[in-house]
Design an enzyme around this catalytic site. Sequence first.
Site: not given
Ligand code: AMP
Length: 279
Positions: A27-28, A31, A34, A145, A150, A183-184
């Site tokens: 979702m952008g 960090h 990602h 993970q 999810q 991201s939050r």
């Molecule tokens: P999001 O942008 O938050 O929807 O996350 C996109 C992908 O990045 C999802 O598969 C998340 O599980 C993964 N993700 C988010 N935060 C982390 C993190 N701290 N470490 C590893 N993967 C992450």
Amino acid sequence: MELIVARDREDLVKARRGGEVALVPTMGALHEGHRSLIRQARVRADQVVVSIFVNPLQFGPNEDFSRYPRTFEADLDVCRAEGVDVVFHPDVEEMYAPDRQVSVSAGPMGEVVEGAHRPGHFDGVLTVVLKLFNLVRPDLAVFGQKDAQQLALIRRMVADLDLPIEILGAPTVREPDGLALSSRNRYLSDDDRRVALALSRALRAGAAELAPAAIRATAREVLAAAGPRLEVDYLALVDPETFADVDESYEGMAVLAVAARVGATRLIDNVTLTLTRGR
Ligand code: AMP
């Protein structure tokens, strides 16, 4: 190679080369977490596609869809630095026709733990992920993970709907002090951040215990010690494939998962642990 930005399905078709394609859905507000997913994709595939789409379907009416961080230009820099081939960045109208009707149901596993607190969330996640799979047509896709339920539900969808896609899970990337990257996190003040550290601390303390009751009790104690600014939605010790609560006789891998709010920011985290015989 120049990074290609695809805004619609025609752009995606044009961007296709031969060879193995890996998709990293996001979702952008990218960090280091990602980035680690992108690197895993890079190692395995000839072409890496990162999707950046804040999916309205997976947000509840009182959740943070409109204030979710959107940092597209900075995200493109990250993707260039990581050698991404294609960024797929559709707008909402491209993804969802106004008269759309059919969607994916996550089933009972979508209604427990995180799903119990976010009705419809996992239906929204699986619907967008299936659409991204159909649009990008990857050979493999990488998920973190960090969002353990999810990831488990995506594996179930791939199995139950016979999707010809390999799913790779990537470990959670954390700050040196334990806070899981999200991201939050950018919405946390220094004070909030100190309170938020209780999530990873509770998971670590719980994981050091041997039996389910002790794991839950110890983790709860650490969460309670953070004080009233930490509002816990749930702490759950579950089977990593079904997300059903484990009992005292359970053996094997388990996930200790937590969700809590600090002010207006909702955070989730989890660790995987092994419950053994003779503990
Ligand atoms: P999001 O942008 O938050 O929807 O996350 C996109 C992908 O990045 C999802 O598969 C998340 O599980 C993964 N993700 C988010 N935060 C982390 C993190 N701290 N470490 C590893 N993967 C992450």
